[in-house]
Design a protein around this motif. Structure first.
Motif, PDB file in Angstrom:
ATOM      1  N   TRP A  66       8.046 -14.246 -15.573  1.00  0.00           N
ATOM      2  CA  TRP A  66       7.661 -15.357 -14.669  1.00  0.00           C
ATOM      3  C   TRP A  66       6.700 -14.813 -13.625  1.00  0.00           C
ATOM      4  N   VAL A  67       5.641 -15.556 -13.337  1.00  0.00           N
ATOM      5  CA  VAL A  67       4.710 -15.190 -12.258  1.00  0.00           C
ATOM      6  C   VAL A  67       4.346 -16.456 -11.505  1.00  0.00           C
ATOM      7  N   ARG A  68       4.645 -16.498 -10.238  1.00  0.00           N
ATOM      8  CA  ARG A  68       4.302 -17.642  -9.401  1.00  0.00           C
ATOM      9  C   ARG A  68       4.314 -17.187  -7.945  1.00  0.00           C
ATOM     10  N   GLU A  69       3.592 -17.896  -7.124  1.00  0.00           N
ATOM     11  CA  GLU A  69       3.705 -17.752  -5.674  1.00  0.00           C
ATOM     12  C   GLU A  69       3.602 -16.300  -5.226  1.00  0.00           C
ATOM     13  N   ASN A  70       2.722 -15.535  -5.895  1.00  0.00           N
ATOM     14  CA  ASN A  70       2.515 -14.129  -5.581  1.00  0.00           C
ATOM     15  C   ASN A  70       3.788 -13.295  -5.735  1.00  0.00           C
ATOM     16  N   ASN A  76       1.808  -0.618  -7.012  1.00  0.00           N
ATOM     17  CA  ASN A  76       1.027   0.425  -7.690  1.00  0.00           C
ATOM     18  C   ASN A  76       1.723   1.778  -7.632  1.00  0.00           C
ATOM     19  N   ALA A  77       2.359   2.065  -6.482  1.00  0.00           N
ATOM     20  CA  ALA A  77       3.072   3.340  -6.346  1.00  0.00           C
ATOM     21  C   ALA A  77       4.286   3.406  -7.258  1.00  0.00           C
ATOM     22  N   ALA A  78       4.810   2.236  -7.629  1.00  0.00           N
ATOM     23  CA  ALA A  78       6.029   2.196  -8.452  1.00  0.00           C
ATOM     24  C   ALA A  78       5.747   2.383  -9.940  1.00  0.00           C
ATOM     25  N   LYS A  79       4.489   2.423 -10.339  1.00  0.00           N
ATOM     26  CA  LYS A  79       4.162   2.557 -11.765  1.00  0.00           C
ATOM     27  C   LYS A  79       4.259   4.024 -12.187  1.00  0.00           C
ATOM     28  N   ALA A  80       5.493   4.453 -12.467  1.00  0.00           N
ATOM     29  CA  ALA A  80       5.707   5.834 -12.885  1.00  0.00           C
ATOM     30  C   ALA A  80       5.068   6.110 -14.233  1.00  0.00           C
ATOM     31  N   LEU A  81       4.982   5.091 -15.083  1.00  0.00           N
ATOM     32  CA  LEU A  81       4.336   5.226 -16.387  1.00  0.00           C
ATOM     33  C   LEU A  81       3.179   4.238 -16.452  1.00  0.00           C
ATOM     34  N   SER A  82       2.103   4.651 -17.071  1.00  0.00           N
ATOM     35  CA  SER A  82       0.945   3.768 -17.168  1.00  0.00           C
ATOM     36  C   SER A  82       1.222   2.551 -18.050  1.00  0.00           C
ATOM     37  N   THR A  83       2.256   2.676 -18.904  1.00  0.00           N
ATOM     38  CA  THR A  83       2.587   1.564 -19.808  1.00  0.00           C
ATOM     39  C   THR A  83       3.451   0.503 -19.147  1.00  0.00           C
ATOM     40  N   TRP A  84       3.924   0.752 -17.942  1.00  0.00           N
ATOM     41  CA  TRP A  84       4.661  -0.290 -17.210  1.00  0.00           C
ATOM     42  C   TRP A  84       3.623  -1.291 -16.722  1.00  0.00           C
ATOM     43  N   ASP A  85       3.548  -2.425 -17.383  1.00  0.00           N
ATOM     44  CA  ASP A  85       2.407  -3.307 -17.182  1.00  0.00           C
ATOM     45  C   ASP A  85       2.724  -4.555 -16.359  1.00  0.00           C
ATOM     46  N   PHE A  86       3.609  -4.423 -15.358  1.00  0.00           N
ATOM     47  CA  PHE A  86       3.717  -5.531 -14.410  1.00  0.00           C
ATOM     48  C   PHE A  86       2.427  -5.548 -13.588  1.00  0.00           C
ATOM     49  N   ASP A  87       1.995  -6.734 -13.228  1.00  0.00           N
ATOM     50  CA  ASP A  87       0.666  -6.915 -12.651  1.00  0.00           C
ATOM     51  C   ASP A  87       0.715  -6.880 -11.129  1.00  0.00           C
ATOM     52  N   CYS A  88       0.222  -5.798 -10.564  1.00  0.00           N
ATOM     53  CA  CYS A  88       0.282  -5.646  -9.108  1.00  0.00           C
ATOM     54  C   CYS A  88      -0.684  -6.585  -8.381  1.00  0.00           C
ATOM     55  N   LYS A  89      -1.649  -7.147  -9.102  1.00  0.00           N
ATOM     56  CA  LYS A  89      -2.576  -8.079  -8.471  1.00  0.00           C
ATOM     57  C   LYS A  89      -1.879  -9.368  -8.063  1.00  0.00           C
ATOM     58  N   ASN A  90      -0.693  -9.594  -8.602  1.00  0.00           N
ATOM     59  CA  ASN A  90       0.033 -10.819  -8.263  1.00  0.00           C
ATOM     60  C   ASN A  90       0.532 -10.818  -6.828  1.00  0.00           C
ATOM     61  N   PHE A  91       0.706  -9.640  -6.242  1.00  0.00           N
ATOM     62  CA  PHE A  91       1.365  -9.541  -4.936  1.00  0.00           C
ATOM     63  C   PHE A  91       0.355  -9.530  -3.795  1.00  0.00           C
ATOM     64  N   HIS A  92       0.849  -9.863  -2.601  1.00  0.00           N
ATOM     65  CA  HIS A  92       0.006  -9.820  -1.408  1.00  0.00           C
ATOM     66  C   HIS A  92      -0.207  -8.377  -0.954  1.00  0.00           C
ATOM     67  N   ASP A  93      -1.175  -8.207  -0.086  1.00  0.00           N
ATOM     68  CA  ASP A  93      -1.443  -6.868   0.451  1.00  0.00           C
ATOM     69  C   ASP A  93      -0.379  -6.435   1.437  1.00  0.00           C
ATOM     70  N   SER A  94       0.220  -7.401   2.148  1.00  0.00           N
ATOM     71  CA  SER A  94       1.257  -7.064   3.129  1.00  0.00           C
ATOM     72  C   SER A  94       2.349  -8.127   3.089  1.00  0.00           C
ATOM     73  N   LEU A  95       3.542  -7.721   3.548  1.00  0.00           N
ATOM     74  CA  LEU A  95       4.672  -8.650   3.564  1.00  0.00           C
ATOM     75  C   LEU A  95       4.447  -9.782   4.558  1.00  0.00           C
ATOM     76  N   ALA A  96       3.613  -9.512   5.568  1.00  0.00           N
ATOM     77  CA  ALA A  96       3.364 -10.543   6.576  1.00  0.00           C
ATOM     78  C   ALA A  96       2.712 -11.781   5.963  1.00  0.00           C
ATOM     79  N   GLU A  97       1.948 -11.577   4.908  1.00  0.00           N
ATOM     80  CA  GLU A  97       1.279 -12.714   4.273  1.00  0.00           C
ATOM     81  C   GLU A  97       2.287 -13.671   3.639  1.00  0.00           C
TER      82      GLU A  97
END
Length: 936
Positions: free
Chosen positions: A590-594, A738-759
Motif C-alpha cells: 500500500w502507498v498513500r499519503e506519503n 534510504n539509511a535503512a536499505k541494508a540490501l540494494s534489493t530491498w525495494d521500498f520506495d523512499c521517494k514516497n516519504f517526506h523530507d522531514s517529520l514536520a511536513e
C-alpha cells in the motif's frame, strides 16, 4: 498463642520457599529426562513409552509462568492490534479476500484457488459486525465507508496472530525448552515484522499459520503422552482437527499433514524396534494414527466445502468457471432447461465442447486471414444465435418423409450454420494458429445455391465409455450422449484445445480437425435441441442432473488445480524460493499519503533462522558419518532432545519450503511464512542448547551465553522498531528510509516519504476518498471563495480540470507500485457477446499469474466484431468485473450482442492466462488506480 504464631511463621516460610522455587524454575528448570535403553537377547533397544516424569516437568509451573505468558500475550496484543484502523482503505489482497467475504454474505458463487474455511471465517466476522455486502473491495486504496466493519475483520487475523505466538511458546515447552528460552523465542515471533504485517489485514495467512501452529502444538503434546491413555487420544484428535482446519484454509496445509505423517513413520520405526511393545499395540498405533490423522482432516475438508456450496447458492461470476450441470444448481442461472432429448435429422442444435470451458461450436461472418481464408470456426462461451447448427443428411436431401429420423452412432451428416448458411468443413490446410502437422483447418464453406461437397461430411461417433448404457449409446441424446465428429474424407476429428485466436478471431478458442492429441479434446455433446418432427408435448424432455456433493467437490478441485497451474505470468512483486531464506526483497502492499506498507521480515530473526537451519543440516551430516564409523551420538539427554526436536522442526521447514521449487506458478515472499515458523521453533532449540548445555559447565560462560541471547533480542527489537513505519504506515523520512536499505534489493520506495517529520504534522490528510472522485462544482467554488467571483468561469473550470488531472497522474504513478499479489484468483477474458437467454459462460483459460495472496491482468478494449446480429435483449451480467491478483481474475462484464476480440494483456500477477471468470478486477480509482495482484 505462641504455638499459633510459630505455625503461621512456618507456613509463611514454606510459601516463600515455594515461591522461590517457582521463580528459580523459570531459569533453571530441567524439562528433560535421559532416554531409556533396554537390553534384548541380541541388541539393545530404545524404550518408546514416554516417562511420566516428562509430563510433570513440562506441565504448567503455576502463577509465575502465568505471569510470563500474560506478558507475552499483552506484548503481542499491542504489537498486532496497534492502530488497526489505519490505513482506512483497502490494502493489498484485501481486494480479493474482502471481496470473497462480501460474496459469502450475498450468497453469490465465486471461484478461488484456495479452500473455503478462512474466507468463510472472515465473512462470518464481517456479518457479525453488520457488514451487508454493500462495499465491493474493488481496488487497493478504495476508502472504507461508514458501516463497513473493516477494523473488526482485521482484528480477527490479529487475534489469531496473538494465538500463534502463545502456541509457539507452549509448543517449545512441550518439546523440552525451559520457560525463559521459550518466552524469548516467542518474543522473537512477536516482533517478526512479516508476521506482524500479515496478521493486520484481511488475508488468509494469519488463520493458516494459527491452524498450523495449533497442529504442531497438539502433535508435540501427543508425543509425550502415555500411549492409548485418554490424554493420548485427546491430543491425537486435536492434531487431526488442527490439520483439517489448516488444510481447509490453504492447500499449504497439505505440507503440514505430510510433516505429521513422516514423523508418524519415523516414530513407528522405533516403536516396531521396541521389543517391549507387543505386535497388537504396534497394529493399534498404525490404526488409530492413520484413522485420526487422515480421516479427520479429510472429513473436515469435505464438511467445509459442503458449507461453501450451501452458502453460495446464487449464480455469480464464479459460475463461468463451472460446467453447465454445476451452474444448473445455482439460483438465478440461465442454463437451458426442458430440452428435447432425441436428436435427429432436421434438429437445430447447439454443440458444447466437453473438456474445456471454451463453450459452444460457433461461427460468424468473419474470415481467416491465412490458409483457405474461409469463414471462421471457433468456440464461444456465451449463448448466441451464431452457436446454432442445423443437422442435415450428407446427401443434401431435404425430404424426411415428415417423420423423425434419429441421429445414430456412425451416421454421416452435415452441419449447416443457421445464420450464414455455410457448412462445417475441413481440408488439407494448416490451422490459423496451431502449427502441429496433425492438425488441419476447420472452417465454414459454401454459397447460395451450393449443395456442399464431400469435405462437408462428418461421421457421428458416440463415445460409449463416456456415455451411460442404454439408448444414449445407440441414438444421440441431448446432454447425455458424448459424441465425436469424424471428418469423412481425412479421418480427422473435430478438436479444440485452449489455444486462442488473435484479435482477428476475437480472442475466441481455436477449433481444428486433428488426427492426434488428447482424446478428450475431441469430445462434444448436444446442449439445446429443437426438431420440427417431434411433438414437444409427447417427446421426452431432459435437464441437467442435480450434482451430488462429491461431484461438486471433484469439479471444483479440477478447476482450482487448473487455474492454480495457470498462474504463471510475471508479477512486479514476485520472488524466487532461493531468495526467501535470505530476505532479498519484500512486497509492496500500500502507498498513500506519503506513507507505505511494505511486507518484509525482521532480518535479524530471519537470517538467524536461516543460519540455524543450515547449521543443523551440516551438524546432522557430520553426526551421521560419525555414527557410521561407530562413534556414540547423542547419548546426553540435552543432545538427544536437541537432535530429535530440531530434526522434526527442520523437517517441517523443508516440507513447507522445498516444494515451491517445483511449482511453475508465481510465488511471493509470504509463501515462506509457514516454513519460517518451523525455523523459529528450531532457533528456540538452538538457544536452549546454547544456554543449557554447551556453556552450562562453567557458570561464567553460561552468563556470557545469556548475555549473547539478550544482545540478540535487543538487535531484533531495534530492527522491528526501525522498520515499523513499513508495518503501520506511520510517518518516516526519506533520509531514514534510504539509511535503512541494508540490501540494494530491498525495494521500498523512499521517494514516497517526506523530507522531514514536520511536513506530516503540517499537512492535512483526509481519510475520505477525496479523489473518489466527485469533482467540486464551479458553483461551490464560487460560494466558498468570494475572490473567485472575479475569475472568469472558464478559468475556474480549467483550474479544476488541471487539479483533477494532476491528482489522476499522481494516482497512476502510485497504482503502478501497488498490485495485490494473490494466489488464488482466476482471471477471465472480457465477455465477447451477450447471450439471448443465458448468463455468459467464460472460457477456461490458462492462468498466467500470482491470492492469500495473486496477480491480475488488465482487460483491454477489444474491437467489436462487425456483423449483423439479431437484436437481443440486454441482460444483466452475472459476473462482476474484477481483476485478478495472484492470478485471480476478477472481471466479467457482459456486453450486448457483439463479439469482441480480446486483447490479452499480461496479468499483473498470478493470473490465469485466459481465465474463466475474473473475479472483479478491482476497478481503478480515478485517482488511485491500484490493480490487485493476479494471484495468489
Amino acid at each position: 498463642m505462641a504455638k499459633k504464631t510459630t505455625t503461621a511463621a512456618a507456613a509463611a516460610k514454606a510459601a516463600a520457599l515455594k515461591s522461590s522455587k517457582h521463580s528459580a524454575s523459570l531459569l533453571s528448570l530441567d524439562p528433560l529426562v535421559d532416554p531409556v535403553y533396554a537390553n534384548g537377547e541380541i541388541r539393545s533397544y530404545l524404550v518408546t513409552d514416554p516417562s511420566p516424569t516428562v509430563l510433570k516437568k513440562r506441565s504448567f509451573l503455576g502463577v509465575h509462568e502465568l505471569y510470563l505468558v500474560a506478558a507475552l500475550a499483552l506484548a503481542s496484543f499491542y504489537v498486532r492490534l496497534y492502530n488497526l484502523s489505519y490505513p482506512k482503505s483497502v490494502v493489498f489482497d484485501e481486494v480479493h479476500f474482502g471481496g470473497f467475504s462480501r460474496k459469502y454474505i450475498l450468497g453469490t458463487y465465486f471461484m478461488d484457488v484456495h479452500p473455503p474455511l478462512a474466507k468463510m471465517l472472515f465473512a462470518a466476522v464481517g456479518a457479525l459486525g453488520g457488514f451487508k455486502g454493500d462495499f465491493e473491495f474493488k481496488s487497493i486504496g478504495d476508502y472504507f465507508p461508514e458501516g463497513t466493519p473493516y477494523v473488526l475483520m482485521r482484528q480477527f487475523p490479529a487475534v489469531l496472530g496473538v494465538g500463534t505466538v502463545l502456541l509457539a511458546y507452549f509448543t517449545l515447552r512441550q518439546s523440552g525448552v525451559r520457560p525463559i528460552i521459550a518466552a524469548v523465542t516467542a518474543f522473537l515471533l512477536i516482533i517478526e515484522n512479516s508476521n506482524v504485517t500479515i496478521s493486520r489485514y484481511i488475508l488468509l495467512d494469519s488463520p493458516l499459520l494459527f491452524f498450523i501452529a495449533a497442529a504442531v502444538y497438539a502433535w508435540k503434546k501427543f508425543e509425550i503422552q502415555t500411549p492409548f491413555s485418554a490424554n493420548w487420544f485427546r491430543a491425537l484428535l486435536a492434531t487431526g482437527v488442527a490439520l483439517g482446519l489448516a488444510l481447509s484454509s490453504k492447500w499449504v496445509g497439505l505440507f503440514t499433514v505430510a510433516w505429521v505423517g513422516l514423523l508418524c513413520v519415523y516414530q513407528l520405526w522405533f516403536i516396531i524396534g521396541d521389543l517391549s511393545v507387543s505386535s497388537k499395540k504396534v497394529v493399534a498405533h498404525f490404526f488409530f494414527r492413520g484413522t485420526v490423522l487422515l480421516g479427520v482432516p479429510i472429513a473436515l475438508y469435505i464438511f467445509f466445502f459442503a458449507i461453501h456450496f450451501r452458502v453460495l447458492y446464487k449464480e455469480g461470476d464464479g459460475g463461468a468457471f463451472m460446467s453447465s450441470a454445476f451452474r444448473a444448481g445455482l439460483e438465478g442461472n440461465t442454463i437451458p432447461k426442458n430440452i428435447l432429448a432425441q436428436v435427429g435429422l432436421g434438429s437445430t442444435v447447439t454443440i458444447r465442447h466437453l473438456d474445456t470451458q471454451g463453450g459452444y461450436l460457433h461461427s460468424h461472418e468473419h474470415y481467416y486471414p491465412t490458409g483457405s481464408k474461409q469463414q471462421q470456426i471457433t468456440l464461444y462461451p456465451h449463448l448466441d444465435s451464431n452457436n446454432q447448427w442445423f443437422i442435415e443428411p450428407y446427401l443434401n436431401t431435404t425430404v424426411y418423409n415428415e417423420t423423425f429420423v434419429p441421429l445414430t452412432n456412425g451416421m454421416k451428416i452435415r452441419l449447416r450454420h443457421v445464420n450464414t448458411g455455410r457448412r462445417l468443413h475441413s481440408h488439407d490446410e494448416k490451422p490459423p494458429v496451431s502449427e502441429r502437422d496433425w492438425q488441419k483447418e476447420a472452417s465454414c464453406y459454401g454459397f447460395d445455391g451450393f449443395g456442399g461437397d464431400a469435405n462437408d461430411d462428418w461421421v457421428v461417433e458416440i463415445v460409449d465409455y463416456k456415455t451411460p448404457k442404454g439408448e444414449a449409446q445407440e441414438n444421440v441424446i441431448a446432454l447425455t450422449s458424448i459424441i465425436r465428429f469424424k471428418h469423412a474424407m481425412t479421418g480427422h476429428y473435430l478438436f479444440s484445445s485452449e489455444v486462442k485466436l488473435p484479435e482477428w478471431g476475437f480472442g475466441q478458442q481455436e477449433v481444428t480437425a486433428a488426427s492426434s492429441g488428447r482424446r478428450a479434446l475431441t469430445m462434444w455433446y448436444i446442449e439445446t435441441n429443437n426438431n420440427p418432427y417431434l411433438n414437444r408435448k409427447q417427446a421426452r424432455i431432459i435437464n441437467y442432473p442435480k450434482l451430488s456433493l462429491w461431484q461438486k467437490v471433484v469439479e471444483a478441485h479440477k478447476r482450482m488445480w487448473k487455474i492454480n497451474q495457470g498462474l504463471t505470468n510475471h508479477h512486479n512483486w514476485q520472488s524466487d524460493p532461493q531468495d526467501w531464506p535470505f530476505l532479498l526483497r519484500g512486497i509492496n502492499y500500500w502507498v498513500r499519503e506519503n506513507k507505505q506498507v511494505y511486507f518484509m521480515g525482521n532480518a535479524v530473526v530471519w537470517w538467524a533462522t536461516t543460519t540455524t537451519i543450515f547449521s543443523f543440516i551440516t551438524y546432522a551430516l557430520v553426526n551421521i558419518v560419525r555414527w557410521w564409523t561407530g562413534s556414540p551420538v547423542g547419548s546426553d539427554k540435552n543432545v538427544y532432545n536437541f537432535n530429535v526436536q530440531t530434526f522434526s522442526y527442520v523437517l517441517g521447514w523443508a516440507l513447507h519450503y522445498l516444494p515451491f521449487f517445483i511449482m511453475g506458478r508465481q510465488l511471493f515472499l509470504h509463501h515462506y511464512l509457514p516454513a519460517l515458523y518451523f525455523g523459529i521453533l528450531a532457533l528456540g532449540h538452538f538457544l536452549e542448547i546454547f544456554t543449557s548445555y554447551l556453556l552450562a559447565r562453567n557458570r561464567a560462560l553460561q552468563n556470557v551465553a545469556y548475555g549473547v541471547v539478550v544482545i540478540f533480542v535487543i538487535l531484533s527489537t531495534l530492527f522491528y522498531i526501525n522498520y515499523s513505519s513499513l508495518i503501520y504506515a506511520t510517518p518516516w523520512t526519506k533520509d531514514k528510509c534510504n539509511a535503512a536499505k541494508a540490501l540494494s534489493t530491498w525495494d521500498f520506495d523512499c521517494k514516497n516519504f517526506h523530507d522531514s517529520l514536520a511536513e506530516y504534522s503540517s499537512e492535512t490528510t483526509s481519510n475520505t476518498p477525496t479523489s473518489s472522485f466527485q469533482r467540486p462544482s464551479v458553483d461551490s467554488i464560487v460560494e466558498q471563495n468570494k475572490e473567485a467571483l472575479e475569475t472568469p468561469l472558464a478559468a475556474q473550470k480549467a483550474a479544476v480540470k488541471q487539479d483533477d488531472h494532476l491528482s489522476e497522474e499522481k494516482a497512476k504513478k502510485q497504482a503502478k507500485k501497488e498490485e495485490p499479489v494473490e494466489e488464488n484468483l482466476p482471471q477471465v477474458v472480457p465477455p465477447l457477446a451477450v447471450d439471448l437467454e443465458e448468463t455468459p459462460q467464460v472460457e477456461d483459460v490458462q492462468v498466467p499469474v500470482e491470492l492469500e495472496e495473486t496477480p491480475q491482468a488488465e482487460e483491454a478494449e477489444a474491437p467489436v466484431e462487425q456483423q449483423d446480429t439479431p437484436e437481443v435483449e440486454e441482460i444483466e451480467p452475472v459476473i462482476e468485473p474484477e481483476s485478478e491478483a495472484e492470478a485471480e481474475a476478477e472481471s466479467v462484464k457482459e456486453e450486448p450482442v457483439k463479439e469482441e476480440p480480446v486483447k490479452e494483456e499480461p496479468p499483473k500477477e498470478e493470473t490465469p492466462k485466459e481465465e474463466p471468470v475474473k473475479e472483479e478486477e478491482p476497478a481503478k480509482d480515478e485517482a488511485v488506480k491500484d490493480e490487485p495482484a493476479k494471484d495468489e
